[in-house]
Design an enzyme around this catalytic site. Structure first.
Site, PDB file in Angstrom:
ATOM      1  CB  SER A  97      85.522   0.314  21.138  1.00 19.08           C
ATOM      2  OG  SER A  97      84.840  -0.464  20.167  1.00 19.08           O
ATOM      3  CE1 TYR A 128      87.203  -4.220  23.981  1.00 21.37           C
ATOM      4  CE2 TYR A 128      85.349  -3.966  22.475  1.00 21.37           C
ATOM      5  CZ  TYR A 128      86.664  -3.681  22.831  1.00 21.37           C
ATOM      6  OH  TYR A 128      87.420  -2.837  22.047  1.00 21.37           O
TER       7      TYR A 128
END
Length: 268
Positions: A97, A128
């Site tokens: 990501s 994350y």
């Protein structure tokens, strides 16, 4: 519904669904036996957990975002390695990501120095970002080892975009969210979910880069050779430069060592 749509598009396709829980090393360990295939051309590590409001653990005691996004995919790749090696050429695709850019060198060093690969006190976005940076580091280190051993294979990572899947369910429903079923949301949650629809991609467009790489469309010279362009990071079907910290070979090597140590899986 999924099988029917694939069968309509590709009538001769063979489709099988096998349950896999990346939050369980036991599930990962048993997966190669249960999947019942004679080899793998492309492995796409696409599972993910994002922005849990509270710290949750996997079955093996790892923080869930680190455990699923990073350690789970390392273990799965190691478990499936014998099936990948049955092909003369193959590819591993790690879905990262753009959030990987939020992981600092200090956070990654802290994670590598901890007993559970965590960067410090729990942060839903901090963990994350670190887990997604680990995807890019893992890709680079695996490619380095493939090149060292002279294997005709490639490892790539990518940013898929912000896509309309259940990945963002914890942003809308909190720690106990199972899905983002619109009918069960409160008025405030419905407003947030509707607002997100203006900035996210539909699934078919969000899968473009994954499909592009899985189909080996980046290798126009020989689509049957998966060894081209290893180690690259893609966004919108084009190679781009990931964050500087994810290009640190020493960090990548140490992450590899710690992941093997913590999961009990060895690879190359």
């Amino acid at each position: 519904a999924l099988e029917a749509s694939v069968a309509e598009a590709v009538p001769n396709a063979s489709i099988r669904g096998v349950v896999l829980d990346l939050a369980s090393l036991e599930s990962i360990r048993s997966f190669p036996r249960r999947v019942e295939v004679d080899g793998i051309d492309v492995l796409m590590n696409n599972a993910g957990v994002m922005a849990l409001p509270e710290r949750r653990e996997t079955a093996d005691g790892f923080e869930r975002q680190i455990g699923v996004n990073a350690l789970g995919h390392f273990a799965l790749t190691a478990a499936l390695w014998p099936l990948l090696r049955k092909r003369a050429t193959f590819r591993v695709i790690n879905v990262s990501s753009t959030a990987h850019t939020g992981a600092t060198r200090e956070a990654l060093l802290a994670a590598l120095g901890s007993s559970t690969l965590e960067p410090g006190d729990y942060s839903q976005w901090g963990n994350y970002c670190v887990s997604k940076a680990m995807n890019v580091l893992f890709s680079a280190e695996l490619q380095r080892r493939l090149d060292r051993d002279g294997l005709r294979a490639s490892v790539v990572s990518l940013h898929p975009g912000v896509v309309a899947t259940d990945l963002g369910r914890y942003l809308v429903r909190g720690s106990d969210a199972a899905s983002t079923d619109f009918a069960t949301l409160s008025p405030a949650q419905r407003f947030l979910a509707s607002a997100l629809n203006f900035v996210i991609l539909p699934v078919d467009r969000g899968a473009n880069t994954q499909v592009f790489l899985a189909a080996n469309s980046d290798n126009a010279l020989d689509p049957n050779d998966f060894s081209a362009h290893g180690g690259l990071y893609y966004d919108n079907m084009r190679p781009v430069t990931p964050s500087p910290v994810t290009q640190d070979s020493l960090l990548a090597s140490e992450l590899w060592r710690r992941a093997s140590e913590l999961t009990g899986f060895s690879l190359l």
